[in-house]
Design a protein around this motif. Structure first.
Motif, PDB file in Angstrom:
ATOM      1  N   UNK A  79      -4.123  56.914   5.865  1.00 30.76           N
ATOM      2  CA  UNK A  79      -4.107  55.483   6.154  1.00 30.76           C
ATOM      3  C   UNK A  79      -4.517  54.739   4.888  1.00 30.76           C
ATOM      4  N   UNK A  80      -3.855  53.632   4.655  1.00 31.57           N
ATOM      5  CA  UNK A  80      -4.171  52.842   3.465  1.00 31.57           C
ATOM      6  C   UNK A  80      -3.874  51.380   3.765  1.00 31.57           C
ATOM      7  N   UNK A  81      -4.739  50.511   3.334  1.00 37.20           N
ATOM      8  CA  UNK A  81      -4.580  49.082   3.589  1.00 37.20           C
ATOM      9  C   UNK A  81      -5.060  48.311   2.367  1.00 37.20           C
ATOM     10  N   UNK A  99      -7.882  50.131   0.363  1.00 35.74           N
ATOM     11  CA  UNK A  99      -8.797  51.092   0.961  1.00 35.74           C
ATOM     12  C   UNK A  99      -7.970  52.217   1.559  1.00 35.74           C
ATOM     13  N   UNK A 100      -8.466  53.435   1.444  1.00 33.14           N
ATOM     14  CA  UNK A 100      -7.708  54.553   1.994  1.00 33.14           C
ATOM     15  C   UNK A 100      -8.582  55.493   2.770  1.00 33.14           C
ATOM     16  N   UNK A 101      -7.928  56.429   3.438  1.00 32.37           N
ATOM     17  CA  UNK A 101      -8.660  57.435   4.194  1.00 32.37           C
ATOM     18  C   UNK A 101      -7.691  58.254   5.010  1.00 32.37           C
ATOM     19  N   UNK A 102      -8.239  58.998   5.937  1.00 28.76           N
ATOM     20  CA  UNK A 102      -7.404  59.788   6.839  1.00 28.76           C
ATOM     21  C   UNK A 102      -7.830  59.506   8.266  1.00 28.76           C
ATOM     22  N   UNK A 103      -6.877  59.669   9.185  1.00 35.46           N
ATOM     23  CA  UNK A 103      -7.116  59.273  10.570  1.00 35.46           C
ATOM     24  C   UNK A 103      -8.236  60.060  11.240  1.00 35.46           C
ATOM     25  N   UNK A 104      -8.659  61.183  10.650  1.00 34.21           N
ATOM     26  CA  UNK A 104      -9.785  61.924  11.225  1.00 34.21           C
ATOM     27  C   UNK A 104     -11.114  61.431  10.659  1.00 34.21           C
ATOM     28  N   UNK A 105     -11.062  60.356   9.878  1.00 39.01           N
ATOM     29  CA  UNK A 105     -12.288  59.770   9.349  1.00 39.01           C
ATOM     30  C   UNK A 105     -12.685  60.313   7.994  1.00 39.01           C
ATOM     31  N   UNK A 106     -11.892  61.253   7.448  1.00 41.69           N
ATOM     32  CA  UNK A 106     -12.290  61.838   6.172  1.00 41.69           C
ATOM     33  C   UNK A 106     -11.906  60.927   5.002  1.00 41.69           C
ATOM     34  N   UNK A 107     -12.590  61.123   3.906  1.00 44.25           N
ATOM     35  CA  UNK A 107     -12.503  60.254   2.738  1.00 44.25           C
ATOM     36  C   UNK A 107     -11.203  60.478   1.956  1.00 44.25           C
ATOM     37  N   UNK A 142     -15.909  55.687  -2.871  1.00 44.98           N
ATOM     38  CA  UNK A 142     -15.992  54.872  -1.649  1.00 44.98           C
ATOM     39  C   UNK A 142     -14.615  54.681  -1.017  1.00 44.98           C
ATOM     40  N   UNK A 143     -13.631  55.476  -1.467  1.00 38.94           N
ATOM     41  CA  UNK A 143     -12.256  55.407  -0.943  1.00 38.94           C
ATOM     42  C   UNK A 143     -11.624  54.037  -1.125  1.00 38.94           C
ATOM     43  N   UNK A 144     -11.898  53.385  -2.259  1.00 44.28           N
ATOM     44  CA  UNK A 144     -11.150  52.156  -2.522  1.00 44.28           C
ATOM     45  C   UNK A 144     -10.668  52.128  -3.969  1.00 44.28           C
ATOM     46  N   UNK A 180     -16.347  52.335   7.594  1.00 45.14           N
ATOM     47  CA  UNK A 180     -15.033  52.864   7.220  1.00 45.14           C
ATOM     48  C   UNK A 180     -15.185  54.333   6.867  1.00 45.14           C
ATOM     49  N   UNK A 194     -15.924  58.493   8.344  1.00 42.33           N
ATOM     50  CA  UNK A 194     -17.118  59.101   8.927  1.00 42.33           C
ATOM     51  C   UNK A 194     -18.232  59.249   7.901  1.00 42.33           C
ATOM     52  N   UNK A 195     -17.842  59.280   6.600  1.00 43.47           N
ATOM     53  CA  UNK A 195     -18.867  59.389   5.563  1.00 43.47           C
ATOM     54  C   UNK A 195     -19.296  58.010   5.062  1.00 43.47           C
ATOM     55  N   UNK A 214     -10.609  48.323   6.603  1.00 42.92           N
ATOM     56  CA  UNK A 214     -10.268  49.314   7.629  1.00 42.92           C
ATOM     57  C   UNK A 214     -11.562  49.889   8.199  1.00 42.92           C
ATOM     58  N   UNK A 259      -6.570  52.140  11.784  1.00 42.60           N
ATOM     59  CA  UNK A 259      -6.539  53.531  12.239  1.00 42.60           C
ATOM     60  C   UNK A 259      -7.525  54.454  11.557  1.00 42.60           C
ATOM     61  N   UNK A 260      -8.350  53.891  10.679  1.00 42.07           N
ATOM     62  CA  UNK A 260      -9.380  54.679  10.002  1.00 42.07           C
ATOM     63  C   UNK A 260     -10.646  54.621  10.839  1.00 42.07           C
ATOM     64  N   UNK A 261     -11.064  55.759  11.445  1.00 43.66           N
ATOM     65  CA  UNK A 261     -12.256  55.687  12.286  1.00 43.66           C
ATOM     66  C   UNK A 261     -13.543  55.593  11.471  1.00 43.66           C
TER      67      UNK A 261
END
Lengths: 106, 274
Positions: free
Chosen positions: A27-29, A41-49, A73-75, B68, B70-71, B110, B143-145
């Motif tokens: 996911x990215x926005x 900002x980015x990440x994955x749908x399971x909450x991982x960085x 910080x995933x940005x 944004x 889990x971490x 997000x 969609x980012x939990x």
């Protein structure tokens, strides 16, 4: 027989690869900060960085203008290009997201 | 317990429907593709019947905890300055409520957004007790939990075991009732469907109900938590569902009267369709 087994093994590997890909979706926005910069900002749908994921900003013809990586910080922040542009979040095959500059608003 | 008895007594003698109080935090969409301005309505009402709407006591706390990933680090944003008094019109009366129009800067990144409302205790004159419903609504952007499954650390709260913003009709919604951070076994829960959702852009409920209850016990459904303080509810219809843990909080008295300190959470379900 050996060939069939190998084929099966290959099919299994494909299956597992496919499962892994679906288990977490990238996911990215991005948003325009209103000061001439854009933050993605980015990440994955399971909450991982998405830390370390390759980021590119391309112009209208596909030429890479800016290249970098998602921060810890995933940005990822960059100077907004003058004309048409596109942001590419590249976390590997099947995990690529492209966002058009025109869709990035404040 | 007193509330339950009163409800039973009322139902027996007056044969009026057993109505459950529910503090609402309402906004039409909680699963958002990207950050946007949000219009939240805070209404203390009886959601299935869109009936008698109470005058809310002044709000004690209203904030959002967002995260944004889990971490990621949870970030608390106070929202008290956005509160504005409004009058909410139910099908039978009107009551004092609040709205909060949040600028995009509040809900831009997000992640998960856990909205928390701690209202002041409301005096229920007919029952002679105070009710304080500590209410949560969880929204998501992109969609980012983040922190949807994390306790906020409230005196009492319902912690979801399923994402409250991602439910299909026909699925289930699970959660744990906490009091001072500990699970509450055998807690009494009330479950209500928002049968008359608010009209878009208006401070009122729609007149037309989505369904009709065949019996009073379907208006406010009663369930209990198990030995681990957990519950599961099925989701037979798309829309908003509210769950309230009655008197689960540690505070039992307000202004010299009995206090029912309740925990409320809302979740939303959508139909599977193209």
């Amino acid at each position: 027989m050996k060939r069939t087994m190998m084929m099966l093994g290959f099919a299994c590997a494909l299956l597992f690869a496919a499962t892994a890909a679906f288990a977490h979706t990238p996911v990215c926005s991005c948003f325009d900060n209103g000061d001439g910069t854009v933050t993605c900002e980015g990440g994955f749908s399971d909450g991982s960085s998405a830390s370390g994921v390759r980021m590119m900003v391309k112009d209208g013809s596909g030429k890479v203008l800016i290249e970098g990586k998602m921060s810890g910080n995933s940005d990822f922040e960059f100077k907004k290009p003058a004309g048409d542009y596109m942001v590419v979040f590249d976390a590997g095959e099947g995990h690529v997201i492209e966002i058009k500059g025109a869709d990035i608003v404040q | 317990m007193k509330r339950l008895l009163m409800a039973v007594a009322l139902a027996l003698f007056v044969a009026s429907p057993a109505l459950a109080h529910f503090q609402m935090i309402y906004t039409p969409e909680i699963a958002m593709s990207e950050g946007k301005e949000l219009d939240l309505k805070l209404v203390f009402t009886h959601p299935f019947e869109a009936g008698h709407t109470m005058d809310m006591a002044p709000v004690k706390e209203f904030y959002v905890v967002s995260q944004r990933g889990e971490e990621g680090k949870p970030q608390k944003t106070d929202l008290m300055s956005y509160l504005k008094k409004i009058t909410w019109t139910s099908l039978t009366n009107s009551g004092a409520a609040y709205e909060a129009k949040l600028p995009k800067k509040v809900v831009r990144s997000m992640g998960d957004y856990v909205f928390v409302l701690v209202p002041g205790p409301y005096l229920e004159k007919e029952e002679g007790i105070y009710i304080q419903q500590i209410t949560k609504v969880v929204a998501n952007v992109g969609g980012m939990p983040g922190n949807w499954a994390e306790p906020v650390g409230l005196p009492t709260e319902i912690v979801p075991l399923d994402k409250p913003y991602a439910n299909w009709t026909g699925g289930v919604f699970r959660g744990v009732v906490l009091s001072n951070g500990k699970p509450v076994p055998n807690a009494d829960l009330e479950v209500e469907f928002m049968n008359h959702p608010p009209e878009a852009g208006k401070n009122s409920f729609q007149k037309e109900g989505i369904t009709e209850a065949p019996h009073d016990s379907f208006v406010t459904m009663g369930i209990k938590t198990n030995a681990n303080g957990e519950f599961t509810v099925g989701i037979p219809h798309a829309g908003w569902w509210g769950i309230c843990a009655l008197g689960s909080g540690p505070d039992k008295e307000a202004n010299g009267k009995e206090l029912s300190q309740d925990a409320v959470i809302w979740f939303k379900a959508v139909d599977m369709k193209k």
